[in-house]
Structure formats: structure tokens, C-alpha cells
Design an enzyme around this catalytic site. Structure first.
Site, short mmCIF file in Angstrom:
data_model
loop_
_atom_site.label_atom_id
_atom_site.label_comp_id
_atom_site.label_asym_id
_atom_site.label_seq_id
_atom_site.Cartn_x
_atom_site.Cartn_y
_atom_site.Cartn_z
N LYS A 280 0.92 -1.34 0.32
CA LYS A 280 0.29 -0.15 -0.11
C LYS A 280 1.01 1.49 0.18
O LYS A 280 0.48 2.11 -0.53
CB LYS A 280 -1.00 -0.24 1.34
N ASN A 281 1.75 1.04 0.97
CA ASN A 281 3.09 2.48 0.96
C ASN A 281 3.88 2.21 -0.05
O ASN A 281 4.51 3.53 0.15
CB ASN A 281 3.83 2.20 2.10
N ARG B 259 -2.80 10.41 2.16
CA ARG B 259 -1.57 11.70 2.57
C ARG B 259 -1.45 12.33 1.44
O ARG B 259 0.07 12.36 1.02
CB ARG B 259 -0.52 11.09 2.96
N ASP C 199 -4.20 8.38 8.35
CA ASP C 199 -4.57 7.38 9.70
C ASP C 199 -4.45 8.15 10.89
O ASP C 199 -3.67 9.06 10.56
CB ASP C 199 -3.41 6.32 9.67
N ASP D 165 5.02 0.35 12.17
CA ASP D 165 4.07 -0.23 11.24
C ASP D 165 3.08 -1.37 11.86
O ASP D 165 2.22 -2.43 11.17
CB ASP D 165 3.28 -0.28 10.27
N VAL E 222 8.54 6.34 16.07
CA VAL E 222 8.87 7.62 15.27
C VAL E 222 7.20 8.29 15.63
O VAL E 222 7.54 9.60 14.47
CB VAL E 222 8.51 6.10 13.83
#
Ligand code: EPU
Length: 433
Positions: free
Chosen positions: A23-24, A93, A117, A305, A327
């Protein structure tokens, strides 16, 4: 479609899951394709909400987006609008990454405020400072960000923290900027490197140098390219934990072992029995799980994550586990709230537990947690806040006593590929309400 699932614990989850591209990575590739004058094709695209949102944003600008099975073709060759509509405010984003490509094309761009998120404060100052360094005038309004420049020029950019998307924004923007860009303090997550390779295929002149350094020599034109995405390491870890915690075993296919190294070692240090082959990775319990102390970090450290599913796993490990999130300063709160609602023993601290002091040491941010295992989890009604804490809520519900009602599953479906069918296929008793 309904936004609530009922989850009933149904014993060990077992079976195979093949993860698609991450996804990223995929959405950044979709944006990068705008730099070219011919179409690009991205293969192994996951069926996740973030791709649908990004496709819709790109189409609204006049970009051709065609999806056929797991392939997405992006055709940026027609005339494009320079403004992303405010109706996309807060949806994901990715819009912030569009500023560079749109300014290259039109000299001016507007994007609404990015969302994504709910994982705490997510400033965009690195993006604004980088665009300014490239020579743009950047204005932040209540509605969004406007950037203008007749020509973007290469710059020296030193990121104060190795931000993933700020690095990606610089790589994308520098590819067509005039002259040389030297980026230091860059993120080196696998998804960032995948994007750099795609840009190189499109004709960008990118060098990765030792340390967190990239040197990009701007080119005047770029062409479309084709690529196949590597499997999603964040999704892969979530399914490994889902199998492990329930006493079953999920064989995860399609994700490179190299992108999971520290995640696998962490499971191993908790007592999991790992199987790693060319075809799949898997983890199962042969002995009771043991506590662990972990701090999240940028790559190659333990990814933030992975923290949410790990916290749930910690509730089922003997002894006190510690997790220090370095983070995102508020991120542990979201999975911690879910675990707390299900009766897990979890406590948050504003100190840096179990590791060296991080950027949040003096910020009064509760960014460390202690989890006491083995906690008896009980079914509950939970509203999930974000992609990862959402999946973790479902994992927790799968081993809780009694039924749970999980609402807000749209967050989960934004980042996981068909989670309902996959989890049902592994044996979880799920129903859409
Ligand atoms: N930061 C700033 N200013 C900025 C940008 C970032 O201070 O302008 C700070 C953030 O507040 C944070 C740190 O830098 O403390 C790192 O954030 P980063 O920019 O790396 O996060 P991101 O690029 O917005 C991506 C992923 C996240 C993932 C992080 C960290 C995407 C779409 N999102 O976010 O993924 O957690 O990198 O690896 O790529 C998820 O998949 O669930 C997810 C949230």
C-alpha cells in the site's frame, strides 16, 4: 457496504495468504507516473482503498487511470488540472506528493490538507521546506497548500528526520528539477527504494550513496515505465501474528524475506518457530510465547507499522513486554486503547522505556508501553481508529473470550487487501453487520 464486523473467536487461524504489492509503495508510483509524457503500468497492485482514493484524485485532475486485474495503467499525457478538489481533504496523505509534479507541469498547484491514519500529529513542514528549497513559493491556508514556481531547481536538502514521504516527495520533484539535488537524512525504507528504482526506469538520474544520501541530476523529460511491486511487508507481518497468536500458522507468500528480517527475528526471540523458504514465511508456537522489549525505528529497525500487531501478541506472551515508539509520538495510544477495551493489561508512559532516549523524551508524549502477559482478552465493542490498530483489533478479537463488534473497518480496508475474505479463509468467524 457495512462498516462493522462481528468477530467470534474460532480457534487457530491457518492457511496461506499471498500478499500483493505494498500500500505504501503503490500510491507513490501512481503519482510518480505523472512525471512522464507516456503511460506507465504498475503490476501486483493490491486491492486496497488507498488505491481507489488515489485513482479518483488522479482522474479528477484529468489523468487516465485504468485498472485491469492487478495492473494499473496511468496515462498522464492529456492536459491536467492544477488543483486537487477540497472534496479529497483528509482522505489519504498522497495529495501532498502531487505538488512537485503539478508545479513542474503548470507552474502552480493546490492540494487539500492531507489526512491518512489517525496516528497522532502528522506535520508537513519537511514537505513545505523542501519545495521552498526547490525554489517554489509555498502558502499554507486553512484549506490546503498552494505552491508556485516558474521553474523548480535542484537544491541541497537535509531532512531533520528520515521521513518516508518527504524523501519520496524530494525524489519525485528532483527528477525533473533543473540541475543537481543532494538529499541527506533520507529515509531508506524498502518502499522508498522501490520508488527510486521506478523513477530510474522512467529516465530519472538517481544515485543512492552511502548513508542516508541521494544525488539526483534533473532530466528534462521522463517516459512511462512498467514495474511489478514487491509484497507488502506490513501486511505480511500482520498475518504472521494472526496465525501465531491463535495457535495456528499462516504461510505468507509474496513478501521478500529481506524486508521482514527484524520482524522475523523479533518473533523468534519471543519463542516462535519460524519457517522460511523461497516460497513463504511462517511462524508457529511450539513453546509458550515469551515477553520482549522492542523500540520502533526507521528502516532497517523495527517498523512502527508492525507495532500494533506486536502489542496484541505481547498480551499473549508470558511476562512484562516493553514497546518504545520512536517514530510517531502518539501512535501507541491507538492500539493500546483497543487492547485496553478488551481487558488487556497495558500501561502507557511518557518516558523512553527499554531503549535510548528518543525525540519524544521531553514532550510529555505517552510513547512507551508496558504490556503484562498473559492477559485474558474479552470480546468488546471497538471503534477502530486506523489501518494497523484496526487489523490488530481483529487479531485481538480472534483470541478474546466472546464476540467482538469492530466498527470503522473502512480504515482496515484502506490498507489491507480483502481482509474479510482472507481472514474468513483462514478460519476466523466473521460476519458483516
Ligand atoms: N514528520 C515531520 N514533518 C514532516 C513529515 C514527517 O515532523 O513534514 C515526522 C512525523 O511526524 C513522524 C516522522 O517524521 O514523527 C516520520 O513520519 P514519515 O513522514 O516517515 O511518515 P509518512 O511518510 O507520513 C509513511 C507511511 C506510514 C508509516 C510511516 C513511517 C505512507 C502513506 N505512510 O508515513 O504508514 O508508518 O511512513 O514508516 O507511506 C500505515 O501504513 O499504516 C502508515 C501509517
Amino acid at each position: 457496504m457495512t462498516d462493522t464486523w462481528e468477530v467470534r473467536p474460532s480457534g487457530p487461524l491457518s492457511g496461506d495468504v499471498e500478499v500483493a504489492g505494498s500500500k505504501n509503495a503503490v500510491t507513490k508510483h501512481m503519482v510518480a507516473a505523472l512525471l512522464a509524457d507516456t503511460p506507465s503500468t504498475i503490476n501486483n497492485v493490491p486491492d486496497v482503498g488507498d488505491v481507489t482514493i488515489t485513482a479518483s484524485i488522479l482522474r479528477s485532475l484529468g489523468v487516465g487511470v485504468e485498472r485491469s486485474g492487478k495492473a494499473v495503467t496511468i496515462d498522464p499525457s492529456g492536459p491536467l488540472d492544477r488543483e486537487v478538489s477540497v472534496e479529497y481533504t483528509g482522505l489519504n496523505r498522497i495529495s501532498i506528493l502531487l505538488l512537485g509534479p503539478l508545479v513542474h507541469r503548470s507552474g502552480e498547484a493546490f492540494v487539500p490538507m492531507p489526512g491518512g491514519d489517525k496516528i497522532g500529529r502528522r506535520p508537513i513542514d519537511f514537505h513545505v521546506d523542501a519545495l521552498t528549497a526547490f525554489g517554489a513559493t509555498v502558502e499554507e491556508t486553512e484549506k490546503g497548500v498552494i505552491a508556485r514556481a516558474s521553474r523548480l531547481r535542484g537544491a541541497r536538502i537535509d531532512l531533520p528526520y528520515p521521513s518516508v514521504m518527504a524523501t519520496e516527495a524530494v525524489l519525485i520533484t528532483a527528477s525533473l528539477a533543473e540541475g543537481r539535488t543532494v538529499l541527506t537524512g533520507a529515509a531508506t525504507e524498502p518502499e522508498v527504494l522501490e520508488l527510486a528504482l521506478f523513477l530510474q526506469r522512467m529516465g530519472a538520474q538517481i544515485q543512492r550513496q552511502p548513508g542516508r544520501r541521494f544525488v539526483i541530476d534533473g532530466v528534462s523529460t521522463m517516459h512511462g515505465a512498467s514495474t511489478t511491486l514487491a509484497g507488502d511487508r506490513l501486511e505480511a507481518f500482520s498475518y504472521l501474528v494472526a496465525g501465531l497468536i491463535s495457535g495456528g500458522q499462516v504461510r505468507v507468500k509474496g513478501c521478500p524475506q529481506a524486508s521482514l528480517t527484524i520482524a522475523l527475528t523479533t518473533l523468534q526471540s519471543m519463542g516462535a518457530d519460524l519457517q522460511i523458504t523461497d516460497e513463504y514465511v511462517a511462524a508457529r508456537q511450539t513453546l509458550p510465547l515469551q515477553s520482549v522489549a522492542i523500540h520502533t525505528d526507521t528502516h532497517p529497525g523495527f517498523a512502527t507499522d508492525w507495532q500494533s500487531p506486536l502489542l496484541v501478541l505481547m498480551t499473549q506472551a508470558e511476562g512484562m513486554s516493553v514497546l518504545h515508539e520512536t517514530v510517531f509520538e502518539d501512535r501507541v495510544k491507538y492500539p493500546a486503547d483497543v487492547i485496553d477495551a478488551m481487558g488487556g493489561e497495558i500501561e502507557m508512559f511518557n518516558t523512553c522505556l527499554g531503549g535510548p532516549n528518543c525525540r519524544f523524551a521531553d514532550r510529555n508524549a505517552k510513547h512507551s508501553v508496558v504490556v503484562k502477559g498473559i492477559s485474558k482478552l474479552v470480546g468488546a465493542e471497538v471503534e477502530i481508529p486506523d489501518v494497523r490498530a484496526g487489523f490488530s483489533g481483529v487479531i485481538a478479537a480472534s483470541v478474546a473470550d466472546g464476540m467482538s463488534r469492530i466498527s470503522g473497518v473502512r480504515h482496515l480496508e484502506r490498507g489491507y487487501d480483502n481482509p474479510f475474505d482472507r481472514l474468513s479463509g483462514l478460519g476466523l468467524d466473521l460476519a458483516r453487520m
